[in-house]
Design a protein around this motif. Structure first.
Motif, PDB file in Angstrom:
ATOM      1  N   GLY A 104       0.814  -1.210   0.000  1.00  0.00           N
ATOM      2  CA  GLY A 104       0.000   0.000   0.000  1.00  0.00           C
ATOM      3  C   GLY A 104       0.845   1.256   0.000  1.00  0.00           C
ATOM      4  O   GLY A 104       0.499   2.256  -0.641  1.00  0.00           O
ATOM      5  N   VAL A 112      -1.513  -5.510  -2.852  1.00  0.00           N
ATOM      6  CA  VAL A 112      -2.357  -5.300  -1.674  1.00  0.00           C
ATOM      7  C   VAL A 112      -3.538  -6.263  -1.709  1.00  0.00           C
ATOM      8  O   VAL A 112      -3.892  -6.882  -0.694  1.00  0.00           O
ATOM      9  N   VAL A 288     -10.382  -2.126  -1.591  1.00  0.00           N
ATOM     10  CA  VAL A 288      -9.166  -2.169  -2.414  1.00  0.00           C
ATOM     11  C   VAL A 288      -9.509  -2.583  -3.836  1.00  0.00           C
ATOM     12  O   VAL A 288      -9.031  -2.001  -4.819  1.00  0.00           O
ATOM     13  N   TYR A 299      -3.302   4.298   1.149  1.00  0.00           N
ATOM     14  CA  TYR A 299      -3.802   3.020   1.677  1.00  0.00           C
ATOM     15  C   TYR A 299      -3.721   2.997   3.207  1.00  0.00           C
ATOM     16  O   TYR A 299      -3.430   1.972   3.810  1.00  0.00           O
TER      17      TYR A 299
END
Length: 326
Positions: A104, A112, A288, A299
Motif C-alpha cells: 500500500g 495489496v 481495495v 492506503y
C-alpha cells in the motif's frame, strides 16, 4: 481591548497543536488508543487466570493431556500439534498483512489485493480451527466421575494411559433418572443425562482389573496420582456421585471447572476479536478491489486495520503461552 499572543516555541513541532501528533493521523492515533485499552483488558483476564491457576496449582489440568486432538486423526494422541498449527497460521497471516501494508505504501493495488486475501484466509482458518477446538473440548473423549466435594476421578490403565469410561462401563437395563440439585451434588444439575451412571462405572471397574482411578492431585514428578486397585474401588464407591463427559460452564472432565470457564471466556473473547478483524479485512479488501484507496492515493485504511490485526496476533501469543505452554 488588546490581544496578546504568546509564542511557546512548540509551534510546528510534534505536540505543537497540529492535527498529527507523533506524525500519526487521527485515525491511527485512535486505533492505538483502542489497542492500549484492549491490551489492559486482556492483561486483567490473563492475570485472573494466573492467580486461579496458582491457587489450584496441585490439581490444575495438564495442557498436554487436554489438547491432544487433530482433525481427521481420531484416536491418536498428538498433544499441542493442532494448537501449534493454529498459531503458525495466525502468525503467517500477520506476515501477509505486513506485506499488504508495504504494498500500500508503494500504491501497488495488485499486491495489496493478494496479501489482503491471504490474510483473510488465514483468519478464517484460525476462527474455524478455534470453533473445532471448542467443539472437541465440550464433547470430551474419556469422561470422568465427579465426587461430592467436586473433585474428579479419571481412569487409566496399568501403564498410565487414559481409558474412556465407554470402554469399560457395563450398561445396566432400566430407566435412568436425571440428576437434580437435591440429589447428591447440591450445587449442580445435569443439563442432560450422561451416557453412563456411577453404578455402571463401578460395575465396569470391578470387571476390569487393568483399570485404575487417577485423581486430580499432582505428585512430585508433576504427574497425576494413580491409586491402587483397592483404593480405586473404594474411592469410586464411596465418593463417586456424577459422571462427567466433556466440559461446560458447570463441569469439566479435564479438571477444575474454573479452567473451562477461563478457557471459554478468554479464548472466546480473543476469537471474537479475530472474527471482527476478519470482517474488517473483508470490508477493506473489497474497497481495495473497487479502487477506493487508489483514488485517494493513500492506503492508510489498510495500515490501520493492520495495526488491529497485529495486536490480535500478539494477544494470541500470550493466550497460547498461558493456556498451552506454561
Amino acid at each position: 481591548m488588546n490581544t496578546t499572543v504568546v509564542n511557546t516555541g512548540t509551534e510546528g513541532k510534534t505536540w505543537g497543536g497540529g492535527n498529527e501528533p507523533l506524525r500519526a493521523s487521527y485515525g491511527k492515533m485512535m486505533m492505538w488508543f483502542f489497542i492500549v485499552s484492549d491490551a489492559l483488558t486482556f492483561s486483567g483476564f490473563l492475570a485472573a487466570y494466573g492467580f486461579s491457576r496458582f491457587k489450584f496449582i496441585d490439581s490444575w489440568p495438564i495442557a498436554d493431556e487436554v489438547f491432544t486432538h487433530v482433525p481427521f486423526l481420531h484416536g491418536q494422541d498428538l498433544p499441542m500439534i493442532y494448537v501449534a498449527f493454529m498459531t503458525f497460521i495466525l502468525i503467517m497471516s500477520s506476515v501477509t498483512m505486513v506485506l499488504a501494508v508495504d504494498a500500500g505504501h508503494h500504491l501497488n493495488k495488485q499486491k495489496v489485493t493478494i496479501y489482503m486475501f491471504l490474510t483473510i484466509i488465514g483468519g478464517i482458518i484460525f476462527v474455524g480451527s478455534q470453533a473445532w477446538e471448542w467443539k472437541t473440548f465440550i464433547t470430551g473423549e474419556y469422561g470422568a466421575v465427579q465426587t461430592r466435594s467436586g473433585n474428579l476421578l479419571q481412569f487409566v490403565d496399568t501403564d498410565g494411559h487414559r481409558v474412556a469410561i465407554s470402554d469399560f462401563a457395563i450398561p445396566a437395563h432400566g430407566e435412568r433418572v436425571q440428576h437434580e440439585r437435591n440429589k447428591g451434588l447440591w450445587f449442580t444439575n445435569e443439563a442432560s443425562l450422561p451416557p453412563f451412571s456411577v453404578d455402571e462405572v463401578v460395575k465396569g471397574l470391578e470387571a476390569n482389573e487393568h483399570v485404575l482411578v487417577r485423581t486430580e492431585l499432582l505428585n512430585e514428578e508433576g504427574q497425576k496420582t494413580v491409586l491402587s486397585r483397592a483404593e480405586s474401588l473404594r474411592q469410586l464407591k464411596s465418593h463417586g456421585q456424577l459422571v462427567v463427559q466433556g466440559a461446560n460452564l458447570e463441569v469439566n472432565e479435564y479438571g477444575k471447572p474454573i479452567f473451562a470457564d477461563f478457557f471459554f471466556f478468554i479464548t472466546g473473547f480473543h476469537g471474537f476479536h479475530v472474527l471482527s478483524g476478519v470482517i474488517l479485512n473483508i470490508i477493506i479488501f473489497f474497497n481495495v478491489i473497487i479502487g477506493t484507496y487508489e483514488r485517494r492515493r493513500s492506503y492508510e485504511m489498510v495500515e490501520k486495520v493492520g495495526l488491529y490485526w497485529h495486536f490480535v496476533d500478539l494477544v494470541w501469543v500470550f493466550v497460547f503461552t498461558f493456556f498451552y505452554l506454561v
